[in-house]
Scaffold this motif. Structure first.
Motif, PDB file in Angstrom:
ATOM      1  N   ASN A  57      36.574  35.172  41.224  1.00  0.00           N
ATOM      2  CA  ASN A  57      37.467  35.747  40.219  1.00  0.00           C
ATOM      3  C   ASN A  57      36.863  35.518  38.836  1.00  0.00           C
ATOM      4  OD1 ASN A  57      37.802  32.984  40.186  1.00  0.00           O
ATOM      5  ND2 ASN A  57      40.017  33.058  39.830  1.00  0.00           N
ATOM      6  N   ASN A  72      38.625  41.010  45.628  1.00  0.00           N
ATOM      7  CA  ASN A  72      38.134  42.036  44.702  1.00  0.00           C
ATOM      8  C   ASN A  72      37.944  43.372  45.404  1.00  0.00           C
ATOM      9  OD1 ASN A  72      37.925  40.421  42.297  1.00  0.00           O
ATOM     10  ND2 ASN A  72      36.135  39.436  43.209  1.00  0.00           N
ATOM     11  N   LEU A 276      35.018  42.342  39.157  1.00  0.00           N
ATOM     12  CA  LEU A 276      35.361  43.720  39.504  1.00  0.00           C
ATOM     13  C   LEU A 276      34.210  44.672  39.187  1.00  0.00           C
ATOM     14  CD1 LEU A 276      39.130  44.236  38.525  1.00  0.00           C
ATOM     15  CD2 LEU A 276      38.114  43.955  40.792  1.00  0.00           C
TER      16      LEU A 276
END
Length: 311
Positions: A57, A72, A276
């Motif tokens: 993260n 993700n 991401l």
């Protein structure tokens, strides 16, 4: 008194062959492979690090990232914006590849039949390739400007016609890509045409075959591997496009030109969510890898068919 003649021994370094010890000869291949090993490490390390980030993260808001597994991937694959980016990327890549291939092959055929003046103009064909895509994006952005852009004045469209509106932006960006990279396809195919053997064409001409027949039955099958090489290069590059698309539209308006590369950039650099962004890029890599494997297999079959060795 007799004199015994002794063979003349040249001084060391003059005419003598210096023998390299066996240990040094055995070590030489490893020494020569060091640059390749460093290059592979320089490629694999950032790639592996990027893949590792997809399981964290990692963002500007999380100073100490932790493993989150496939979270993700679940977020990205369940996001409609991601799938819209996939659609835009594939539409862009397919459209640019098809248009550039058709135009490139046509230009190559014209230049192959051209006169001396045409061959001199051939050198001007590569001018768009000499311009960086970012600079090309800036130039075309000025040309697309509704107020003072040359295209609106040239076609009499007035100041209300916006080339980069939501319903036209993708096709306007495709036009820029076609302008930049069609010469690449033309030059590659032209080189392939000029390498074809002349004997089959001369024999067909003697038998009375027409130009269309020779193109369909002789030239096209033999030049098909060269066309596929151009298709592979352009399709792979179009899937990864970023520079002039971002300069022209930055992914907008309304996400009309938001490709996967731009989506990765926005997640990583704008939203500062590096995990991401890395997930976007890894999924794009999977798409490119699968497509490349398929196209290379098609190219191998075309090469074997052109050589007459396919079973």
């Amino acid at each position: 008194m007799t004199r015994t003649d002794t063979p003349h021994r040249p001084p060391a370094g003059e005419g003598s062959v210096r023998r390299i010890p066996a240990r040094r000869r055995a070590f030489r291949p490893y020494l020569l492979s060091i640059p390749a090993v460093l290059l592979i490490a320089g490629i694999l390390y950032p790639f592996g690090l990027g893949v590792y980030y997809t399981f964290l993260n990692y963002s500007a808001m999380v100073p100490e990232p932790v493993l989150v597994g496939l979270a993700n991937y679940a977020v990205v694959l369940s996001d409609p914006v991601f799938w819209e980016s996939v659609r835009v990327t594939l539409a862009y890549a397919v459209t640019t590849t098809v248009v550039e291939t058709v135009l490139g092959v046509g230009i190559a055929l014209l230049l192959f039949r051209a006169s001396l003046v045409g061959r001199m103009l051939e050198r001007l064909l590569i001018l768009p390739l000499m311009i960086a895509p970012v600079i090309a994006g800036v130039i075309w952005g000025l040309m697309y400007n509704p107020q003072f852009g040359v295209l609106n004045h040239m076609f009499g469209l007035g100041s209300t016609f916006d080339w980069l509106s939501e319903d036209r932006a993708l096709w306007s960006v495709v036009l820029v890509d076609v302008w930049i990279f069609t010469p690449f396809v033309a030059v590659l195919v032209l080189a392939g045409i000029r390498s074809l053997p002349r004997e089959p064409f001369e024999a067909s001409a003697v038998d009375g075959a027409g130009a269309l027949y020779m193109f369909r039955r002789l030239m096209l099958p033999m030049m098909w591997p060269y066309i596929l090489v151009a298709v592979i290069f352009r399709f792979m590059d179009s899937l990864k496009i970023f520079d002039h698309v971002y300069v022209l539209t930055a992914g907008g308006p309304g996400g009309a030109t938001r490709t996967l590369q731009i989506g990765a950039y926005q997640n990583s650099m704008t939203n500062l969510n590096f995990s991401l962004g890395s997930t976007y890029m890894f999924l794009l890599w999977i798409i490119v890898f699968i497509t490349a494997r398929y196209l290379v297999g098609v190219l191998g079959k075309a090469q074997r068919r052109a050589a007459g060795t396919e079973d």
